[in-house]
Motif scaffolding. Structure first.
Motif, PDB file in Angstrom:
ATOM      1  N   MET A   1       0.845  -1.180   0.000  1.00 16.89           N
ATOM      2  CA  MET A   1       0.000   0.000   0.000  1.00 16.89           C
ATOM      3  C   MET A   1       0.890   1.242   0.000  1.00 16.89           C
ATOM      4  SD  MET A   1      -3.378   0.972   1.830  1.00 16.89           S
ATOM      5  CE  MET A   1      -3.364   1.410   3.515  1.00 16.89           C
ATOM      6  N   SER A   2       0.489   2.211  -0.753  1.00 20.59           N
ATOM      7  CA  SER A   2       1.262   3.437  -0.924  1.00 20.59           C
ATOM      8  C   SER A   2       0.879   4.448   0.142  1.00 20.59           C
ATOM      9  CB  SER A   2       0.964   3.998  -2.309  1.00 20.59           C
ATOM     10  OG  SER A   2       1.773   5.084  -2.578  1.00 20.59           O
ATOM     11  N   ARG A   3       1.869   5.103   0.694  1.00 18.17           N
ATOM     12  CA  ARG A   3       1.626   6.162   1.662  1.00 18.17           C
ATOM     13  C   ARG A   3       1.901   7.503   0.998  1.00 18.17           C
ATOM     14  NH1 ARG A   3       4.558   7.366   7.379  1.00 18.17           N
ATOM     15  NH2 ARG A   3       3.103   8.968   8.045  1.00 18.17           N
ATOM     16  N   ARG A   4       1.056   8.470   1.255  1.00 17.45           N
ATOM     17  CA  ARG A   4       1.221   9.775   0.620  1.00 17.45           C
ATOM     18  C   ARG A   4       2.247  10.616   1.361  1.00 17.45           C
ATOM     19  NH1 ARG A   4      -3.726  13.668  -0.852  1.00 17.45           N
ATOM     20  NH2 ARG A   4      -4.065  13.501   1.369  1.00 17.45           N
ATOM     21  N   VAL A   5       3.090  11.273   0.573  1.00 27.05           N
ATOM     22  CA  VAL A   5       4.062  12.246   1.062  1.00 27.05           C
ATOM     23  C   VAL A   5       3.767  13.563   0.356  1.00 27.05           C
ATOM     24  CG1 VAL A   5       6.498  12.889   1.171  1.00 27.05           C
ATOM     25  CG2 VAL A   5       5.837  10.492   1.453  1.00 27.05           C
ATOM     26  N   HIS A   6       3.729  14.626   1.121  1.00 27.80           N
ATOM     27  CA  HIS A   6       3.526  15.959   0.570  1.00 27.80           C
ATOM     28  C   HIS A   6       4.892  16.584   0.310  1.00 27.80           C
ATOM     29  CE1 HIS A   6      -0.783  16.275   1.890  1.00 27.80           C
ATOM     30  NE2 HIS A   6      -0.356  15.265   2.644  1.00 27.80           N
ATOM     31  N   ILE A   7       5.043  17.233  -0.842  1.00 30.83           N
ATOM     32  CA  ILE A   7       6.223  18.049  -1.127  1.00 30.83           C
ATOM     33  C   ILE A   7       5.712  19.433  -1.472  1.00 30.83           C
ATOM     34  CG2 ILE A   7       8.205  18.470  -2.628  1.00 30.83           C
ATOM     35  CD1 ILE A   7       8.554  15.505  -2.960  1.00 30.83           C
ATOM     36  N   TYR A   8       6.082  20.410  -0.650  1.00 32.21           N
ATOM     37  CA  TYR A   8       5.648  21.788  -0.871  1.00 32.21           C
ATOM     38  C   TYR A   8       6.867  22.634  -1.192  1.00 32.21           C
ATOM     39  CZ  TYR A   8       1.210  20.459   1.355  1.00 32.21           C
ATOM     40  OH  TYR A   8       0.019  19.858   1.671  1.00 32.21           O
ATOM     41  N   ASN A   9       6.754  23.382  -2.276  1.00 27.85           N
ATOM     42  CA  ASN A   9       7.833  24.234  -2.757  1.00 27.85           C
ATOM     43  C   ASN A   9       7.394  25.685  -2.780  1.00 27.85           C
ATOM     44  OD1 ASN A   9       9.933  22.272  -3.561  1.00 27.85           O
ATOM     45  ND2 ASN A   9       8.292  21.518  -4.879  1.00 27.85           N
ATOM     46  N   GLY A  10       8.275  26.555  -2.338  1.00 30.21           N
ATOM     47  CA  GLY A  10       7.996  27.984  -2.284  1.00 30.21           C
ATOM     48  C   GLY A  10       8.441  28.736  -3.518  1.00 30.21           C
ATOM     49  N   PRO A  11       8.629  30.046  -3.361  1.00 26.83           N
ATOM     50  CA  PRO A  11       8.861  30.931  -4.490  1.00 26.83           C
ATOM     51  C   PRO A  11      10.118  30.591  -5.287  1.00 26.83           C
ATOM     52  CG  PRO A  11       9.273  32.082  -2.429  1.00 26.83           C
ATOM     53  CD  PRO A  11       8.667  30.761  -2.081  1.00 26.83           C
ATOM     54  N   ASN A  12       9.958  30.712  -6.587  1.00 28.48           N
ATOM     55  CA  ASN A  12      11.022  30.560  -7.576  1.00 28.48           C
ATOM     56  C   ASN A  12      11.499  29.125  -7.785  1.00 28.48           C
ATOM     57  OD1 ASN A  12      11.174  33.380  -8.213  1.00 28.48           O
ATOM     58  ND2 ASN A  12      12.171  33.651  -6.235  1.00 28.48           N
ATOM     59  N   ILE A  13      11.000  28.185  -7.007  1.00 32.93           N
ATOM     60  CA  ILE A  13      11.406  26.792  -7.220  1.00 32.93           C
ATOM     61  C   ILE A  13      10.920  26.329  -8.594  1.00 32.93           C
ATOM     62  CG2 ILE A  13      11.357  24.435  -6.310  1.00 32.93           C
ATOM     63  CD1 ILE A  13      12.819  26.514  -4.499  1.00 32.93           C
ATOM     64  N   ASN A  14       9.812  26.881  -9.056  1.00 34.80           N
ATOM     65  CA  ASN A  14       9.307  26.553 -10.395  1.00 34.80           C
ATOM     66  C   ASN A  14      10.244  27.023 -11.508  1.00 34.80           C
ATOM     67  OD1 ASN A  14       8.435  29.206  -9.541  1.00 34.80           O
ATOM     68  ND2 ASN A  14       7.234  29.306 -11.402  1.00 34.80           N
ATOM     69  N   MET A  15      11.205  27.853 -11.187  1.00 38.85           N
ATOM     70  CA  MET A  15      12.161  28.352 -12.175  1.00 38.85           C
ATOM     71  C   MET A  15      13.465  27.550 -12.161  1.00 38.85           C
ATOM     72  SD  MET A  15      10.253  30.527 -13.533  1.00 38.85           S
ATOM     73  CE  MET A  15      11.301  31.382 -14.667  1.00 38.85           C
ATOM     74  N   THR A  16      13.492  26.468 -11.406  1.00 45.51           N
ATOM     75  CA  THR A  16      14.660  25.591 -11.369  1.00 45.51           C
ATOM     76  C   THR A  16      14.992  25.159 -12.796  1.00 45.51           C
ATOM     77  OG1 THR A  16      14.074  24.843  -9.171  1.00 45.51           O
ATOM     78  CG2 THR A  16      15.536  23.423 -10.419  1.00 45.51           C
ATOM     79  N   GLY A  17      16.276  25.172 -13.114  1.00 43.99           N
ATOM     80  CA  GLY A  17      16.724  24.829 -14.460  1.00 43.99           C
ATOM     81  C   GLY A  17      16.822  26.045 -15.360  1.00 43.99           C
ATOM     82  N   LEU A  18      16.206  27.137 -14.935  1.00 39.49           N
ATOM     83  CA  LEU A  18      16.229  28.372 -15.720  1.00 39.49           C
ATOM     84  C   LEU A  18      17.002  29.484 -15.019  1.00 39.49           C
ATOM     85  CD1 LEU A  18      12.449  28.369 -16.720  1.00 39.49           C
ATOM     86  CD2 LEU A  18      14.394  27.548 -18.079  1.00 39.49           C
TER      87      LEU A  18
END
Length: 147
Positions: A1-18
């Motif tokens: 059975m799979s257990r859920r893990v939350h990953i929360y990311n704040g500002p500018n993490i969406n720009m990783t790689g850029l």
């Protein structure tokens, strides 16, 4: 059975790689999320990954999951160094909590050396790029084995 893990990311993490590849690497945010999902599946976890550039979103998400007992990996980005509101919401979370940073915040500007979150989490992982998240997932899997 799979257990859920939350990953929360704040500002500018969406720009990783850029942005600032020397600190964050060249992996895009989408690639990072795909790698984390694959790693999690291999460990028997289901992931809920969220990212926001808005402090209130992070606080609301923490409130939503606070008493679920589910584990959390959080990279609050710059809010790590400024947000008492996120710290106070994080203190409510009853599951295991791991703070992560892709860059080595201790080798950067002095203002990044202090975290408002570290005193209310179970562990902190810094400086391993995408590996910081993977190390957190691995640590949570070890927790599962000993539970």
């Amino acid at each position: 059975m799979s257990r859920r893990v939350h990953i929360y990311n704040g500002p500018n993490i969406n720009m990783t790689g850029l942005r600032e590849a020397k600190h964050y690497g060249s992996l895009t945010y989408q690639e990072l999320c795909a790698e984390l999902c694959a790693t999690a599946r291999g460990l028997g976890f289901e992931l809920l990954i969220r990212q926001s550039n808005h402090e209130g979103d992070l606080v609301s998400w923490l409130h939503e999951m606070a008493f679920s007992g589910e584990p959390l990996v959080i990279n609050a980005g710059a809010y790590t160094h400024t947000s008492v509101a996120i710290r106070d919401a994080l203190a409510l979370v009853t599951g295991k909590k791991i703070e992560v940073h892709m860059s080595n915040v201790h080798a950067r500007e002095a203002f990044r050396h202090h975290s408002y979150l570290s005193d209310v989490v179970d562990g902190v992982i810094v400086g391993l790029g995408a590996g910081s998240y993977k190390a957190a997932l691995f640590a949570l899997s070890l927790e599962e084995e000993t539970a």
